[in-house]
Design an enzyme around this catalytic site. Sequence first.
Site, PDB file in Angstrom:
ATOM      1  NE  ARG A 105     139.599 -18.798 -59.814  1.00 33.43           N
ATOM      2  CZ  ARG A 105     140.298 -18.801 -60.935  1.00 33.43           C
ATOM      3  NH1 ARG A 105     141.270 -17.938 -61.094  1.00 33.43           N
ATOM      4  NH2 ARG A 105     140.043 -19.673 -61.879  1.00 33.43           N
ATOM      5  CB  THR A 109     135.354 -10.477 -57.584  1.00 29.88           C
ATOM      6  OG1 THR A 109     135.350 -11.651 -56.747  1.00 29.88           O
ATOM      7  CG2 THR A 109     134.007  -9.799 -57.495  1.00 29.88           C
ATOM      8  CG  ASP A 201     138.534 -26.539 -62.340  1.00 26.51           C
ATOM      9  OD1 ASP A 201     137.934 -25.492 -62.106  1.00 26.51           O
ATOM     10  OD2 ASP A 201     138.829 -27.381 -61.449  1.00 26.51           O
ATOM     11  CG  ASP A 204     135.849 -29.179 -62.883  1.00 24.77           C
ATOM     12  OD1 ASP A 204     135.314 -29.385 -61.779  1.00 24.77           O
ATOM     13  OD2 ASP A 204     135.527 -28.248 -63.646  1.00 24.77           O
TER      14      ASP A 204
HETATM   15  N1  URA Z   1     142.518 -23.175 -61.063  1.00 16.67           N
HETATM   16  C1  URA Z   1     142.539 -24.239 -61.888  1.00 16.67           C
HETATM   17  O1  URA Z   1     142.115 -25.329 -61.528  1.00 16.67           O
HETATM   18  N2  URA Z   1     143.065 -24.085 -63.133  1.00 16.67           N
HETATM   19  C2  URA Z   1     143.568 -22.917 -63.561  1.00 16.67           C
HETATM   20  O2  URA Z   1     144.049 -22.849 -64.676  1.00 16.67           O
HETATM   21  C3  URA Z   1     143.526 -21.819 -62.684  1.00 16.67           C
HETATM   22  C4  URA Z   1     143.002 -21.971 -61.444  1.00 16.67           C
END
Ligand code: URA
Length: 210
Positions: A105, A109, A201, A204
Amino acid sequence: MKEHLTIVKHPLVQHKLTLMREKDTSTAKFRQLLREISLLLAYEVTRDLHMTTRRIETPLAEMDAPVLEGRKLALISILRAGNGLLDGMLELIPSARVGFIGLYRDEKTLQPVQYYFKVPANLEERFVIAVDPMLATGNSSAAAIDLLKKSGAKEIRFLCLLAAPEGVAHMKEAHPDVPIVTAALDQRLNEKGYIVPGLGDAGDRMFGTQ
Ligand code: URA
Protein backbone atom coordinates in the site's frame (compact mmCIF):
# COMPACT_ATOMS: atom_id res chain seq x y z
CA MET A 1 -23.11 -18.34 0.13
CA LYS A 2 -26.07 -15.95 0.03
CA GLU A 3 -24.80 -13.10 2.22
CA HIS A 4 -22.21 -10.68 0.89
CA LEU A 5 -20.81 -10.27 4.41
CA THR A 6 -20.68 -13.00 7.05
CA ILE A 7 -19.46 -12.11 10.55
CA VAL A 8 -18.38 -15.18 12.48
CA LYS A 9 -19.70 -14.49 15.95
CA HIS A 10 -18.70 -17.81 17.47
CA PRO A 11 -17.48 -17.28 21.08
CA LEU A 12 -14.11 -18.93 20.44
CA VAL A 13 -13.46 -16.63 17.48
CA GLN A 14 -14.50 -13.52 19.41
CA HIS A 15 -12.42 -14.44 22.45
CA LYS A 16 -9.28 -15.11 20.42
CA LEU A 17 -9.81 -11.92 18.44
CA THR A 18 -9.96 -9.87 21.64
CA LEU A 19 -6.63 -11.34 22.75
CA MET A 20 -5.13 -10.48 19.38
CA ARG A 21 -6.35 -6.89 19.56
CA GLU A 22 -4.66 -6.21 22.90
CA LYS A 23 -1.54 -4.15 22.35
CA ASP A 24 0.58 -6.10 24.82
CA THR A 25 -0.04 -9.48 23.23
CA SER A 26 3.36 -10.85 22.18
CA THR A 27 4.31 -11.72 18.61
CA ALA A 28 4.44 -15.42 19.47
CA LYS A 29 1.01 -15.35 21.08
CA PHE A 30 -0.42 -13.28 18.22
CA ARG A 31 0.83 -15.84 15.67
CA GLN A 32 -0.56 -18.73 17.67
CA LEU A 33 -3.96 -17.05 18.00
CA LEU A 34 -4.03 -16.21 14.31
CA ARG A 35 -3.37 -19.86 13.44
CA GLU A 36 -6.14 -20.99 15.76
CA ILE A 37 -8.63 -18.41 14.57
CA SER A 38 -7.87 -19.22 10.93
CA LEU A 39 -8.93 -22.83 11.54
CA LEU A 40 -12.26 -21.59 12.85
CA LEU A 41 -12.74 -19.08 10.03
CA ALA A 42 -11.78 -21.75 7.48
CA TYR A 43 -14.74 -23.78 8.73
CA GLU A 44 -17.08 -20.91 7.82
CA VAL A 45 -15.56 -19.87 4.50
CA THR A 46 -15.61 -23.46 3.20
CA ARG A 47 -19.20 -24.00 4.28
CA ASP A 48 -20.54 -24.24 0.74
CA LEU A 49 -17.79 -26.25 -0.88
CA HIS A 50 -19.30 -28.55 -3.48
CA MET A 51 -20.20 -32.00 -2.23
CA THR A 52 -20.94 -35.32 -3.85
CA THR A 53 -21.29 -38.84 -2.47
CA ARG A 54 -19.14 -41.95 -2.66
CA ARG A 55 -20.26 -45.50 -2.12
CA ILE A 56 -18.38 -46.84 0.89
CA GLU A 57 -18.58 -49.81 3.22
CA THR A 58 -18.61 -49.31 6.96
CA PRO A 59 -18.04 -52.40 9.13
CA LEU A 60 -21.85 -52.72 9.24
CA ALA A 61 -23.26 -51.66 5.90
CA GLU A 62 -22.82 -49.97 2.56
CA MET A 63 -23.76 -46.32 2.25
CA ASP A 64 -23.50 -43.33 -0.03
CA ALA A 65 -21.33 -41.05 2.08
CA PRO A 66 -20.68 -37.32 1.51
CA VAL A 67 -17.28 -36.30 0.17
CA LEU A 68 -15.90 -33.12 -1.33
CA GLU A 69 -16.44 -32.84 -5.07
CA GLY A 70 -13.39 -33.09 -7.31
CA ARG A 71 -13.27 -29.35 -7.94
CA LYS A 72 -10.03 -28.23 -6.39
CA LEU A 73 -9.46 -25.50 -3.90
CA ALA A 74 -7.02 -22.66 -4.37
CA LEU A 75 -5.93 -20.54 -1.43
CA ILE A 76 -4.52 -17.17 -2.39
CA SER A 77 -2.50 -15.27 0.17
CA ILE A 78 -2.33 -11.53 -0.24
CA LEU A 79 1.20 -10.81 0.95
CA ARG A 80 2.49 -10.45 3.43
CA ALA A 81 -0.12 -10.59 6.19
CA GLY A 82 -2.22 -13.12 4.27
CA ASN A 83 0.38 -15.77 5.12
CA GLY A 84 -0.75 -15.77 8.75
CA LEU A 85 -4.24 -16.90 7.74
CA LEU A 86 -2.87 -19.22 5.07
CA ASP A 87 -0.87 -21.39 7.48
CA GLY A 88 -3.88 -22.39 9.55
CA MET A 89 -6.04 -22.97 6.50
CA LEU A 90 -3.43 -25.28 4.99
CA GLU A 91 -3.49 -27.39 8.13
CA LEU A 92 -7.18 -28.00 7.55
CA ILE A 93 -6.97 -28.37 3.77
CA PRO A 94 -3.44 -29.66 3.12
CA SER A 95 -4.11 -30.57 -0.53
CA ALA A 96 -5.19 -27.05 -1.53
CA ARG A 97 -3.17 -25.33 -4.23
CA VAL A 98 -1.64 -22.05 -3.10
CA GLY A 99 -1.05 -18.74 -4.82
CA PHE A 100 0.45 -15.43 -3.74
CA ILE A 101 -0.34 -11.87 -4.68
CA GLY A 102 2.13 -9.22 -3.60
CA LEU A 103 0.58 -5.81 -3.18
CA TYR A 104 1.87 -3.07 -0.99
CA ARG A 105 0.00 0.00 0.00
CA ASP A 106 1.45 3.31 -1.05
CA GLU A 107 1.44 5.18 2.25
CA LYS A 108 0.51 8.48 0.60
CA THR A 109 -2.17 7.49 -1.88
CA LEU A 110 -3.25 4.30 -0.01
CA GLN A 111 -3.44 2.73 -3.48
CA PRO A 112 -2.17 -0.83 -4.06
CA VAL A 113 1.04 -1.41 -6.01
CA GLN A 114 1.62 -4.95 -7.37
CA TYR A 115 5.05 -6.54 -6.97
CA TYR A 116 4.34 -10.30 -7.18
CA PHE A 117 1.73 -12.55 -8.76
CA LYS A 118 1.90 -16.35 -8.87
CA VAL A 119 -1.29 -18.42 -8.79
CA PRO A 120 -2.22 -22.06 -9.58
CA ALA A 121 -3.24 -23.02 -13.14
CA ASN A 122 -6.88 -23.47 -14.15
CA LEU A 123 -8.28 -21.03 -11.63
CA GLU A 124 -11.58 -21.10 -13.55
CA GLU A 125 -12.12 -24.69 -12.34
CA ARG A 126 -11.29 -23.97 -8.73
CA PHE A 127 -13.04 -22.74 -5.63
CA VAL A 128 -10.80 -19.80 -4.80
CA ILE A 129 -10.36 -18.35 -1.32
CA ALA A 130 -8.35 -15.13 -1.09
CA VAL A 131 -7.02 -14.38 2.38
CA ASP A 132 -5.87 -11.12 3.94
CA PRO A 133 -6.38 -10.38 7.66
CA MET A 134 -7.32 -6.70 7.27
CA LEU A 135 -10.00 -5.40 4.91
CA ALA A 136 -9.31 -1.68 5.39
CA THR A 137 -9.90 0.67 2.43
CA GLY A 138 -10.57 -2.36 0.23
CA ASN A 139 -8.20 -0.97 -2.42
CA SER A 140 -5.72 -3.83 -2.32
CA SER A 141 -8.38 -6.49 -1.74
CA ALA A 142 -10.41 -5.32 -4.73
CA ALA A 143 -7.24 -5.10 -6.84
CA ALA A 144 -6.28 -8.65 -5.82
CA ILE A 145 -9.72 -9.94 -6.80
CA ASP A 146 -9.43 -8.09 -10.14
CA LEU A 147 -6.18 -9.97 -10.81
CA LEU A 148 -7.75 -13.31 -9.85
CA LYS A 149 -10.69 -12.72 -12.16
CA LYS A 150 -8.31 -11.77 -14.99
CA SER A 151 -6.63 -15.14 -14.40
CA GLY A 152 -9.97 -16.88 -14.86
CA ALA A 153 -11.26 -17.29 -11.30
CA LYS A 154 -15.06 -17.38 -11.19
CA GLU A 155 -16.00 -18.69 -7.79
CA ILE A 156 -14.19 -16.58 -5.21
CA ARG A 157 -14.49 -16.02 -1.47
CA PHE A 158 -12.63 -13.40 0.56
CA LEU A 159 -11.54 -14.25 4.09
CA CYS A 160 -10.31 -11.65 6.58
CA LEU A 161 -10.02 -11.21 10.30
CA LEU A 162 -11.20 -7.61 10.58
CA ALA A 163 -13.15 -5.45 8.18
CA ALA A 164 -13.86 -1.72 8.09
CA PRO A 165 -17.23 -0.52 6.74
CA GLU A 166 -15.35 1.41 4.02
CA GLY A 167 -13.62 -1.76 2.82
CA VAL A 168 -16.80 -3.80 2.81
CA ALA A 169 -18.59 -1.09 0.80
CA HIS A 170 -15.70 -0.89 -1.67
CA MET A 171 -15.70 -4.66 -2.17
CA LYS A 172 -19.47 -4.76 -2.55
CA GLU A 173 -19.25 -2.10 -5.25
CA ALA A 174 -16.30 -3.67 -7.10
CA HIS A 175 -17.05 -7.36 -6.55
CA PRO A 176 -20.64 -7.98 -5.43
CA ASP A 177 -20.22 -11.63 -6.45
CA VAL A 178 -17.44 -12.26 -3.90
CA PRO A 179 -18.75 -13.12 -0.43
CA ILE A 180 -16.68 -11.89 2.50
CA VAL A 181 -16.17 -13.82 5.73
CA THR A 182 -14.73 -11.92 8.71
CA ALA A 183 -14.49 -12.21 12.48
CA ALA A 184 -15.57 -8.59 13.08
CA LEU A 185 -16.76 -5.42 11.40
CA ASP A 186 -15.04 -2.52 13.16
CA GLN A 187 -16.05 1.14 13.44
CA ARG A 188 -14.02 3.04 10.88
CA LEU A 189 -10.69 3.84 9.27
CA ASN A 190 -8.40 6.51 10.67
CA GLU A 191 -6.64 9.11 8.52
CA LYS A 192 -3.77 6.67 7.86
CA GLY A 193 -6.09 3.95 6.64
CA TYR A 194 -5.84 1.84 9.79
CA ILE A 195 -8.88 0.04 11.13
CA VAL A 196 -10.20 1.46 14.43
CA PRO A 197 -10.27 -0.01 17.02
CA GLY A 198 -8.55 -2.74 15.00
CA LEU A 199 -5.36 -4.43 16.11
CA GLY A 200 -2.69 -2.28 14.49
CA ASP A 201 -0.55 -3.44 11.58
CA ALA A 202 -1.30 -7.14 11.19
CA GLY A 203 1.96 -7.85 9.35
CA ASP A 204 4.06 -6.09 11.99
CA ARG A 205 2.25 -7.85 14.80
CA MET A 206 2.64 -11.32 13.31
CA PHE A 207 6.22 -10.93 12.13
CA GLY A 208 7.51 -8.69 14.91
CA THR A 209 8.54 -5.91 12.52
CA GLN A 210 7.86 -2.24 13.10
N1 URA B 1 -3.58 -3.09 7.45
C1 URA B 1 -3.26 -3.42 8.72
O1 URA B 1 -2.39 -4.24 8.96
N2 URA B 1 -3.96 -2.84 9.73
C2 URA B 1 -4.95 -1.96 9.51
O2 URA B 1 -5.56 -1.49 10.45
C3 URA B 1 -5.25 -1.63 8.17
C4 URA B 1 -4.56 -2.21 7.17
